[in-house]
Design an enzyme around this catalytic site. Structure first.
Site, PDB file in Angstrom:
ATOM      1  N   LYS A 130       0.858  -1.188   0.000  1.00 45.46           N
ATOM      2  CA  LYS A 130       0.000   0.000   0.000  1.00 45.46           C
ATOM      3  C   LYS A 130       0.893   1.236   0.000  1.00 45.46           C
ATOM      4  CE  LYS A 130      -4.485   0.606   2.133  1.00 45.46           C
ATOM      5  NZ  LYS A 130      -5.195   0.573   3.413  1.00 45.46           N
TER       6      LYS A 130
HETATM    7  C1  E4P Z   1      -8.402   1.304   3.432  1.00 44.60           C
HETATM    8  O1  E4P Z   1      -7.621   0.605   2.832  1.00 44.60           O
HETATM    9  C2  E4P Z   1      -8.157   1.959   4.717  1.00 44.60           C
HETATM   10  O2  E4P Z   1      -7.449   1.064   5.540  1.00 44.60           O
HETATM   11  C3  E4P Z   1      -9.412   2.287   5.457  1.00 44.60           C
HETATM   12  O3  E4P Z   1     -10.552   1.922   4.708  1.00 44.60           O
HETATM   13  C4  E4P Z   1      -9.465   3.677   5.998  1.00 44.60           C
HETATM   14  O4  E4P Z   1     -10.674   3.829   6.674  1.00 44.60           O
HETATM   15  P1  E4P Z   1     -10.941   4.991   7.723  1.00 44.60           P
HETATM   16  O5  E4P Z   1     -11.229   6.243   6.975  1.00 44.60           O
HETATM   17  O6  E4P Z   1     -12.141   4.505   8.478  1.00 44.60           O
HETATM   18  O7  E4P Z   1      -9.720   5.098   8.586  1.00 44.60           O
END
Ligand code: E4P
Length: 212
Positions: free
Chosen positions: A81
């Site tokens: 990521k």
């Molecule tokens: C996605 O890959 C992220 O880990 C996640 O969906 C972020 O979500 P949040 O906005 O609830 O932190």
């Protein structure tokens, strides 16, 4: 549509490992796991056969690439990521020919998603919930990204991320998004409906009343 679980908590992953299609994590989710990072990544990758997104923390392309190469050695299903930005794009362009899959994250605009696809990202993660926290339209962003990718035939897959409620999953499916990543609490609501529970109770009560 593939459904990923958005968590780094082993107990949540264990509870659903046989039915989910993948896992996404981020540094905040890893912090909640409260255990050594590498150990957690190894365990998740053993539990789940689908892709497991693990985020780099370096801010420059060479640092991101270095971290990515190390993380990719942990398991075949690790996906790196990488936050969107010029450095992130450079890192994706380096990793793509090496066969290291990437998930470009923290995407809040269609042109960011366009850059991710042009660089050869495997996945892109628009954060719909964070957009809507600021009164924006997260699903409009998803729709625009899907249209752009379709226009140019990009192979990058959209992961609808930062999901806050069941309606986000429904809307993502109606738009034809290939993947949604869902936190555990929302995931549990995807299986249930009060009328289903009530229906089962009534059927069982009636069944008991049948003479045997
Ligand atoms: C996605 O890959 C992220 O880990 C996640 O969906 C972020 O979500 P949040 O906005 O609830 O932190």
């Amino acid at each position: 549509m593939r459904i990923f679980l958005d968590t780094a908590l082993i107990e949540e992953i264990q509870a659903l490992a046989d039915i989910i299609d993948g896992v996404t994590t981020n540094p905040s989710l890893m912090a909640k796991a409260g255990r050594p990072f590498r150990e957690v990544v190894e365990e998740i990758c053993q539990l789940v056969s689908g892709p497991v997104s693990v985020e780099v923390t370096a801010l420059d392309a060479s640092g991101m690439v270095k971290e990515a190469r190390e993380l990719a050695k942990i398991a075949d299903n690790v996906v790196i990521k990488i936050p969107i930005g010029k450095e992130g794009i450079r890192a994706v362009r380096t990793l793509e020919p090496e066969g290291i899959p990437t998930n470009v994250t923290l995407v809040f605009s269609p042109v960011q998603a366009l850059w991710a696809a042009k660089a050869g990202a495997s996945y892109v993660s628009p954060f719909v919930g964070r957009i809507e926290d600021r009164a924006g339209d997260g699903m409009e962003l998803v729709s625009q990204i899907l249209q752009i990718y379709d226009n140019y035939g990009f192979g990058t897959e959209v992961i609808v991320a930062s999901v806050r409620h069941v309606k986000h999953v429904v809307e993502a499916a109606l738009l034809g998004a290939p993947i949604v990543t869902v936190p555990y609490a929302v995931m549990m609501k995807l299986f249930d409906h009060p009328l289903t529970e009530e229906g089962i109770k009534r059927f069982l009560a009636d069944w008991e009343g049948i003479p045997r």
